[in-house]
Design a protein around this motif. Sequence first.
Motif, PDB file in Angstrom:
ATOM      1  N   ALA A  52     -11.644  32.513  26.437  1.00  0.00           N
ATOM      2  CA  ALA A  52     -11.639  31.056  26.286  1.00  0.00           C
ATOM      3  C   ALA A  52     -10.235  30.546  25.951  1.00  0.00           C
ATOM      4  CB  ALA A  52     -12.621  30.638  25.193  1.00  0.00           C
ATOM      5  N   SER A  53      -9.492  31.337  25.195  1.00  0.00           N
ATOM      6  CA  SER A  53      -8.163  30.893  24.753  1.00  0.00           C
ATOM      7  C   SER A  53      -7.132  30.896  25.877  1.00  0.00           C
ATOM      8  CB  SER A  53      -7.662  31.774  23.605  1.00  0.00           C
ATOM      9  OG  SER A  53      -8.521  31.660  22.479  1.00  0.00           O
ATOM     10  N   ILE A  54      -7.358  31.737  26.899  1.00  0.00           N
ATOM     11  CA  ILE A  54      -6.380  31.763  27.993  1.00  0.00           C
ATOM     12  C   ILE A  54      -6.711  30.750  29.090  1.00  0.00           C
ATOM     13  CG2 ILE A  54      -5.752  34.179  27.629  1.00  0.00           C
ATOM     14  CD1 ILE A  54      -7.448  34.838  30.139  1.00  0.00           C
ATOM     15  N   ALA A  55      -7.767  29.957  28.898  1.00  0.00           N
ATOM     16  CA  ALA A  55      -8.142  28.977  29.919  1.00  0.00           C
ATOM     17  C   ALA A  55      -7.006  27.999  30.197  1.00  0.00           C
ATOM     18  CB  ALA A  55      -9.405  28.225  29.484  1.00  0.00           C
ATOM     19  N   ASN A  56      -6.327  27.561  29.126  1.00  0.00           N
ATOM     20  CA  ASN A  56      -5.208  26.626  29.308  1.00  0.00           C
ATOM     21  C   ASN A  56      -4.069  27.258  30.098  1.00  0.00           C
ATOM     22  OD1 ASN A  56      -6.027  24.176  28.024  1.00  0.00           O
ATOM     23  ND2 ASN A  56      -5.840  25.211  26.051  1.00  0.00           N
ATOM     24  N   MET A  57      -3.825  28.549  29.848  1.00  0.00           N
ATOM     25  CA  MET A  57      -2.776  29.241  30.600  1.00  0.00           C
ATOM     26  C   MET A  57      -3.130  29.284  32.083  1.00  0.00           C
ATOM     27  SD  MET A  57      -1.244  33.102  30.193  1.00  0.00           S
ATOM     28  CE  MET A  57       0.210  32.678  29.244  1.00  0.00           C
ATOM     29  N   LEU A  58      -4.387  29.564  32.413  1.00  0.00           N
ATOM     30  CA  LEU A  58      -4.811  29.633  33.815  1.00  0.00           C
ATOM     31  C   LEU A  58      -4.671  28.281  34.499  1.00  0.00           C
ATOM     32  CD1 LEU A  58      -7.952  31.946  33.583  1.00  0.00           C
ATOM     33  CD2 LEU A  58      -5.669  32.528  34.416  1.00  0.00           C
ATOM     34  N   THR A  59      -4.987  27.209  33.773  1.00  0.00           N
ATOM     35  CA  THR A  59      -4.812  25.872  34.354  1.00  0.00           C
ATOM     36  C   THR A  59      -3.357  25.655  34.752  1.00  0.00           C
ATOM     37  OG1 THR A  59      -6.645  24.913  33.104  1.00  0.00           O
ATOM     38  CG2 THR A  59      -4.952  23.394  33.891  1.00  0.00           C
ATOM     39  N   ILE A  60      -2.443  25.977  33.861  1.00  0.00           N
ATOM     40  CA  ILE A  60      -1.014  25.759  34.123  1.00  0.00           C
ATOM     41  C   ILE A  60      -0.513  26.656  35.245  1.00  0.00           C
ATOM     42  CG2 ILE A  60       1.300  25.934  33.152  1.00  0.00           C
ATOM     43  CD1 ILE A  60      -0.293  23.554  32.112  1.00  0.00           C
ATOM     44  N   THR A  61      -0.835  27.946  35.180  1.00  0.00           N
ATOM     45  CA  THR A  61      -0.301  28.864  36.188  1.00  0.00           C
ATOM     46  C   THR A  61      -0.888  28.598  37.567  1.00  0.00           C
ATOM     47  OG1 THR A  61      -1.934  30.541  35.505  1.00  0.00           O
ATOM     48  CG2 THR A  61       0.280  30.693  34.555  1.00  0.00           C
ATOM     49  N   ARG A  62      -2.116  28.142  37.637  1.00  0.00           N
ATOM     50  CA  ARG A  62      -2.701  27.813  38.939  1.00  0.00           C
ATOM     51  C   ARG A  62      -2.056  26.562  39.537  1.00  0.00           C
ATOM     52  NH1 ARG A  62      -9.109  29.331  37.636  1.00  0.00           N
ATOM     53  NH2 ARG A  62      -8.818  31.588  37.970  1.00  0.00           N
ATOM     54  N   ILE A  63      -1.699  25.626  38.682  1.00  0.00           N
ATOM     55  CA  ILE A  63      -0.985  24.437  39.182  1.00  0.00           C
ATOM     56  C   ILE A  63       0.407  24.833  39.665  1.00  0.00           C
ATOM     57  CG2 ILE A  63       0.030  22.231  38.508  1.00  0.00           C
ATOM     58  CD1 ILE A  63      -2.411  21.821  36.657  1.00  0.00           C
ATOM     59  N   HIS A  64       1.094  25.670  38.911  1.00  0.00           N
ATOM     60  CA  HIS A  64       2.399  26.163  39.349  1.00  0.00           C
ATOM     61  C   HIS A  64       2.277  26.886  40.687  1.00  0.00           C
ATOM     62  CE1 HIS A  64       5.509  25.722  36.108  1.00  0.00           C
ATOM     63  NE2 HIS A  64       4.442  25.432  35.383  1.00  0.00           N
ATOM     64  N   ASN A  65       1.252  27.701  40.834  1.00  0.00           N
ATOM     65  CA  ASN A  65       1.025  28.424  42.083  1.00  0.00           C
ATOM     66  C   ASN A  65       0.876  27.446  43.252  1.00  0.00           C
ATOM     67  OD1 ASN A  65      -0.031  31.472  42.857  1.00  0.00           O
ATOM     68  ND2 ASN A  65      -0.944  29.926  44.176  1.00  0.00           N
ATOM     69  N   SER A  66       0.160  26.374  43.015  1.00  0.00           N
ATOM     70  CA  SER A  66      -0.073  25.366  44.053  1.00  0.00           C
ATOM     71  C   SER A  66       1.211  24.612  44.393  1.00  0.00           C
ATOM     72  CB  SER A  66      -1.161  24.391  43.596  1.00  0.00           C
ATOM     73  OG  SER A  66      -2.344  25.087  43.247  1.00  0.00           O
ATOM     74  N   ILE A  67       2.034  24.353  43.383  1.00  0.00           N
ATOM     75  CA  ILE A  67       3.334  23.725  43.623  1.00  0.00           C
ATOM     76  C   ILE A  67       4.190  24.619  44.512  1.00  0.00           C
ATOM     77  CG2 ILE A  67       5.546  23.225  42.504  1.00  0.00           C
ATOM     78  CD1 ILE A  67       3.728  20.894  42.256  1.00  0.00           C
ATOM     79  N   SER A  68       4.211  25.910  44.207  1.00  0.00           N
ATOM     80  CA  SER A  68       4.984  26.845  45.020  1.00  0.00           C
ATOM     81  C   SER A  68       4.471  26.894  46.453  1.00  0.00           C
ATOM     82  CB  SER A  68       4.949  28.243  44.397  1.00  0.00           C
ATOM     83  OG  SER A  68       5.628  28.264  43.154  1.00  0.00           O
ATOM     84  N   ALA A  69       3.160  26.777  46.624  1.00  0.00           N
ATOM     85  CA  ALA A  69       2.576  26.783  47.969  1.00  0.00           C
ATOM     86  C   ALA A  69       3.031  25.562  48.763  1.00  0.00           C
ATOM     87  CB  ALA A  69       1.058  26.827  47.875  1.00  0.00           C
ATOM     88  N   ALA A  70       2.909  24.387  48.161  1.00  0.00           N
ATOM     89  CA  ALA A  70       3.328  23.162  48.842  1.00  0.00           C
ATOM     90  C   ALA A  70       4.831  23.188  49.113  1.00  0.00           C
ATOM     91  CB  ALA A  70       2.959  21.940  47.997  1.00  0.00           C
ATOM     92  N   ALA A  71       5.601  23.734  48.174  1.00  0.00           N
ATOM     93  CA  ALA A  71       7.055  23.798  48.326  1.00  0.00           C
ATOM     94  C   ALA A  71       7.454  24.733  49.464  1.00  0.00           C
ATOM     95  CB  ALA A  71       7.696  24.258  47.023  1.00  0.00           C
TER      96      ALA A  71
END
Length: 635
Positions: free
Chosen positions: A348-367
């Motif tokens: 449960a505590s790493i949920a926030n980390m997954l939100t951030i890293t998945r958004i970063h992953n998506s930024i890299s994809a679009a970039a």
Amino acid sequence: MSVHTALLSRRVPGSCRRVWCVVARPLVHIRSASVAEPGTRRSDEEHLWEAASHLPFSRARIGSFFQERPVLRNPFLEDALLRGYLSRHLPQEAALSDLCAFGERVANEIDGWGRECEVSPPRLVHFDPWGNRVDHILTSQAWKRMKDLSAQEGLVAIGYERSFGEWSRVYQMSKLYIFSPSSGLYTCPLAMTDGAAKVIQSVGVSWPVDEAYSRLTTRQPERFWTSGQWMTERQGGSDVASGTETVAVPQSDGSYKLHGLKWFTSATDADMTLTLARVQDTMGTTTPGSRGLSLFYAEVSRDEGGRLRGIEVQRLKDKLGTRQMPTAELLLDGLPAHRLSQEGRGVASIANMLTITRIHNSISAAAAMRRVVQLARDYATRRTAFGKLLKDHPLHMQTLARMEVETRGAFLLVMDVCRLLGREESSMATELDTQLLRLLTPVVKLYTGKQAVAVVSEGLESFGGQGYIEDTGLPVLLRDAQVLSIWEGTTNVLSLDVLRCVARSSGMVLHAYFTHAKSLLAGASSVSSLAPAVKAVDNAISELQNFVQAAATRAPSYLELAARDLGYSLARIYTGALLIDHACWKGASPSDTYAALRWCEQDLCPVVTKQARGCYDPSTPPLDAALVYDQPTQG
């Protein structure tokens, strides 16, 4: 007419002027027309070659033609959609001028560093010359410069300074979007650093992580830290509940020592890490499953003798792509650590980390998509084929336009998730915003990851054979893109995450989705040029609503089979609505309208299309398995 003139005027089929002539022996290799073989006399034909020395290959070992390379220009100034989006939502001069200046630096300086990171990958030195175990991961100077740059430019700090309120995340991610394809994969440690800061912020910035938080979010290069994320063990990545064997042994001072093997640790040269482990009781036993997992913080340090404290680097991973970044197998043998979460609340505590890293992953994809489109369209103004520039071939322009539409859709989808994150962090999010963020985070990651591989692959094809040659720097775009659909959850894992999100919210995330998607269409109701796109999205929303209602009455296995297509449908419909909405604002261009129309020509709701074909019927799984494991008949 002289013999010279007659020779030079000779034509061959196709009306091309050539200087091939009949000689006593075939000319297999032209070294130089002015040099005769030792002991031979120069023939009349050789004199004629000398007279024609201004022609290609007559006095040189290579021809006179060299193809111009594609040129990377300021990625901020070259991106009409990025500039239009920010002009609409974040028109502050300070942000725009910073992005413009950073874009200039990316094109003229940073991109070269990124290339250096690729051609000088990290290497592992296990022992010093005297046999001492040191486990030094040696990285290029460019990789080290990327760390300093990241601090100076605030690539993590911007998200926590919040100088632009609810739009701070959009500003930060816009900067990372410009940086990512030139970063030499330094965006990966930045993603984990951002995620770690978010987790620390959520559990409370206090001892023992207050200093770490300050370092993760600073703009001072000498203080800046990056963080690792050591979750994956030998049994698997996403299934941490059953795959985590690492144990945490309590110490008398309240700290822990970690023992285990981390099979895949990205950016292993980080200064600290967050990791999962099972607390061992006084009897040496641990609790199985996710209930036994706790979240730990550990610093990466060395003792007086130069050895890593509690860590042995087993080997660096030999990967398809992302070779610029050190990724290693680590043996944790007494690594000092502190527990951050409540015992058993690690997942449960790493949920926030997954939100951030998945958004970063998506930024890299679009970039990645944007970068390959930018290079391909520049190349189309320089490359001539079949008598005209590539840009003058309608079929080539059609292909690039299709890539552009995909890129625009990905950008708007990712930025809307960044907008929602910014609203949540600024305490401005409505209940609808919160629910939408929960749903769209796995959706944007799963869809853009697949988009990036397809678009970048098509982009390499637009360079012909040069797109396949490593030293052009083009193939790395595709090799690095492939990780985007794998890291932080594969497409299928994320599709199942979408189903869990729906179930845990009792369907509220879908209610928020349908409500907002319809509201995005409202501004286009009187825009006749967008009518076909509005109709397509509106119909797809209705079809998806009907599907969800019907599927709710079926067995869970029915929706599980449909999960992947459901994720694609959610992404395509919402992206269509965003493109329509963007095409309606007062600063929109005709290209914005055209992009919306073209996006909405595709099947926006594939889950309904596949349902009509019986793809989710109970008879399908055994047929799928039989097809995959089909055996040759005995005869």
